[in-house]
Scaffold this active site. Sequence first.
Site, PDB file in Angstrom:
ATOM      1  CE  LYS A  79      42.235  36.750  33.750  1.00 45.71           C
ATOM      2  NZ  LYS A  79      41.421  37.489  34.730  1.00 45.71           N
ATOM      3  CB  SER A 154      43.311  40.907  35.592  1.00 43.04           C
ATOM      4  OG  SER A 154      42.320  39.935  35.864  1.00 43.04           O
ATOM      5  CB  SER A 178      39.351  40.781  36.455  1.00 47.54           C
ATOM      6  OG  SER A 178      40.403  41.447  37.066  1.00 47.54           O
TER       7      SER A 178
HETATM    8  N1  GLN Z   1      41.672  45.196  39.611  1.00 43.14           N
HETATM    9  C1  GLN Z   1      41.422  44.394  40.768  1.00 43.14           C
HETATM   10  C2  GLN Z   1      42.733  43.947  41.372  1.00 43.14           C
HETATM   11  O1  GLN Z   1      43.724  44.351  40.897  1.00 43.14           O
HETATM   12  C3  GLN Z   1      40.549  43.243  40.401  1.00 43.14           C
HETATM   13  C4  GLN Z   1      41.271  42.175  39.707  1.00 43.14           C
HETATM   14  C5  GLN Z   1      40.406  40.995  39.388  1.00 43.14           C
HETATM   15  O2  GLN Z   1      39.174  41.075  39.389  1.00 43.14           O
HETATM   16  N2  GLN Z   1      41.042  39.863  39.154  1.00 43.14           N
HETATM   17  O3  GLN Z   1      42.771  43.225  42.310  1.00 43.14           O
END
Ligand code: GLN
Length: 487
Positions: A79, A154, A178
């Site tokens: 990532k 994400s 995410s």
């Molecule tokens: N979807 C969540 C957010 O937007 C979690 C994102 C994540 O786990 N990095 O904060």
Amino acid sequence: MELYEKTIHEVAGELKAKKISSVELTKQVMDHLEKVEPHVQSFITITRDQALAQAAEADKRLAAGKDVTALTGIPLAIKDLLCTKGVRTTCASRMLETFVPPYNATVVEKLYAAGAVAVGKTNMDEFAMGSSTETSFYKKTKNPWNLNCVPGGSSGGSASSVSADQAFASLGSDTGGSIRQPAALCGIVGLKPTYGRVSRYGLIAFASSLDQIGPMTKDVEDCAIMMNAISGHDPKDSTSANVPSPDHLTDLKKGVKGLRIGIPKEFFPDAMNEEVSVAVKDAIAKLSGLGAELVEISLPTAPYGLAAYYVLAPSEASSNLARYDGVRYGLRVPGENIVEMYSKTRAAGFGPEVKRRIMLGTYALSSGYYDAYYLKAQKVRRLIKEDYDKAFEKVDIIATPTAPNPAFRFGEKTDDPLTMYLEDIFTISINIAGVPALSLPCGLAGGLPVGLQLIGKPFDEATLLKAAWAYEQSTEWHKRKPSLRKD
Ligand code: GLN
């Protein structure tokens, strides 16, 4: 079956038996990766030359039979918020478009030490804020199961790359879901380890008290292999836990007889997608059929996790992202004076979702509102943690859906941030409690993958993997491949 379609544990045997070299394997993976990339768009940066050089090194180790691990010579994806020495690391933001880290994140260092090969850096929501990978400054990653749908987020590029066989596994990060939500939406396995199990050194911070790095893989055994490689104490990360890390393969195949699985009623609301609900309930019934004992439990404060998270995570983000000021890293837009330079740089460097989070967080932390928002959210955090502690007095693991819906269409949730935030309803309380959880494929809804989420006691990833493996072996879901279709 093509080699790139196999799992790590399948292909590692062929490397060790010298049926194929890592260079040959890496070339096949890279050719396939580049062929499907125009359709799925998983990567921000592809590192073919580096991958082939690492593969040649791995072949030396394999030839000498020295320092050979389960990952030696295996192509993986990373990532793009994990620092990679000499390789651009953007966090999918314009702010870091030209940032080339001078060092490797500990997890990257560990994978390299194991002899792994890195094929590239995967697309993601900007600074990991989002659930669809649509907030990336660079591109929109497509879901390999239906190219008109999002891969989740994400860690969307990390999920799509594994699902589309562009890498055998990838690393993601999980602050509120995410790793697990994109794993569910792309039909793969994703594990968020216990907070402190995996070093965060070299992970570009979003919300430091919630962020964890974890594996995204084609099956459960590969997930255990990746955990063995990346977990463990790291003196460079003060929040890394100094507890021994077990061999996650030892008990993997021991079955679920007698295992007590909690089913929390709060995670099966009436309003949920019907096919998702049926698939998850069938999976739980299957676990019971395999000898697990189902126990009805309650996590009454878990539903408040979403509200608490959207105070806590933006608050931490507003502080963490203060460092992008045009002085120290990445983008700089000149101004008449320093304040104007800060302001112009931040206006140009961050996208709308990141700005929204910084504003929310700054507001929640400002004097006058701190007690009403941040402090209150911290109190809710404690209550949620206590609910999980109480539940784990009665059960060994907890089973729930990973996400309330299968993959959705581009643009469907972008106009209304709240509907996007609701995607995290089942994953967020786990980060708040700091416990581990994994998602694995358990069915289809409208032809798109559904994830079963298993939640564990702190530092007991091994039991999660054991239960997940038993379920996986009794089904064929993990063997299904996406068709890269459009509808
Ligand atoms: N979807 C969540 C957010 O937007 C979690 C994102 C994540 O786990 N990095 O904060």
